[in-house]
Design a protein around this motif. Structure first.
Motif, mmCIF file in Angstrom:
data_model
loop_
_atom_site.group_PDB
_atom_site.id
_atom_site.type_symbol
_atom_site.label_atom_id
_atom_site.label_comp_id
_atom_site.label_asym_id
_atom_site.label_seq_id
_atom_site.Cartn_x
_atom_site.Cartn_y
_atom_site.Cartn_z
ATOM 1 N N GLY A 96 0.811 -1.215 0.000
ATOM 2 C CA GLY A 96 0.000 0.000 0.000
ATOM 3 C C GLY A 96 0.840 1.259 0.000
ATOM 4 N N ALA A 97 1.955 1.253 0.733
ATOM 5 C CA ALA A 97 2.812 2.435 0.805
ATOM 6 C C ALA A 97 3.380 2.789 -0.565
ATOM 7 C CB ALA A 97 3.940 2.214 1.808
ATOM 8 N N TYR A 98 3.708 1.781 -1.358
ATOM 9 C CA TYR A 98 4.208 2.023 -2.718
ATOM 10 C C TYR A 98 3.133 2.717 -3.556
ATOM 11 C CZ TYR A 98 5.359 1.065 -7.602
ATOM 12 O OH TYR A 98 5.598 1.190 -8.942
ATOM 13 N N SER A 99 1.936 2.190 -3.502
ATOM 14 C CA SER A 99 0.824 2.752 -4.274
ATOM 15 C C SER A 99 0.570 4.208 -3.898
ATOM 16 C CB SER A 99 -0.448 1.937 -4.035
ATOM 17 O OG SER A 99 -0.225 0.574 -4.293
ATOM 18 N N VAL A 100 0.557 4.478 -2.617
ATOM 19 C CA VAL A 100 0.336 5.847 -2.135
ATOM 20 C C VAL A 100 1.467 6.755 -2.597
ATOM 21 C CG1 VAL A 100 0.265 7.287 -0.052
ATOM 22 C CG2 VAL A 100 -1.082 5.188 -0.158
ATOM 23 N N ALA A 101 2.704 6.311 -2.470
ATOM 24 C CA ALA A 101 3.850 7.134 -2.864
ATOM 25 C C ALA A 101 3.799 7.480 -4.352
ATOM 26 C CB ALA A 101 5.157 6.420 -2.526
#
Length: 144
Positions: free
Chosen positions: A89-94
């Motif tokens: 999820g952190a990758y997608s948000v970034a």
């Protein structure tokens, strides 16, 4: 004199009848006027859509296509459908906040809640089954 008064009354009656017809026609025309369709793209430089599906439809699908399978042509737009990169999820948000390669950053055009909504939508649709929802805290961390 009596005839003149009848003539004036008739004129007033005709005028009132005509006015009633205009008002009635105008009211009826407003009743049947179809609702204007939603614009295909988000208007302005700050997006107004709130839910993930609307955000994807108005912003993301222009490049990633309706089925989220991406495209190749004047540029390469990666598939979001069944994309294992979305597992984190952190990758997608970034990527949404800061952009990546040809994708522009949307951090200044979208609120934290909008980013959460669209990322969670993409991660749970188009063959993606990532149920660990991203949060506003994840977006705040990506903005630092």
């Amino acid at each position: 004199m009596r005839q003149a008064s009848r003539g004036a009354g008739a004129v007033v009656a005709v005028a009132m009848s005509a006015a009633f017809c205009v008002v009635s026609f105008t009211a009826r025309a407003q009743e049947v006027r179809p609702k204007a369709p939603d614009p295909p793209l988000s208007p302005g430089s700050v997006f107004v859509e709130k839910d993930g599906e609307a955000l994807f439809t108005r912003i993301c699908q222009g490049c990633h296509m309706v089925d989220a399978r991406g495209a190749t042509g004047a540029g390469t737009y990666p598939s979001l459908a069944g994309n294992s990169n979305l597992q984190t999820g952190a990758y997608s948000v970034a990527v949404v906040v800061n952009g990546q390669r040809g994708m522009p950053p949307f951090g200044s055009e979208m609120s934290n809640d909008q980013i959460v909504a669209v990322v969670n939508y993409v991660r749970t649709h188009f063959g993606n089954r990532y149920t660990d929802a991203v949060t506003v805290e994840d977006v705040r961390a990506a903005r630092r």
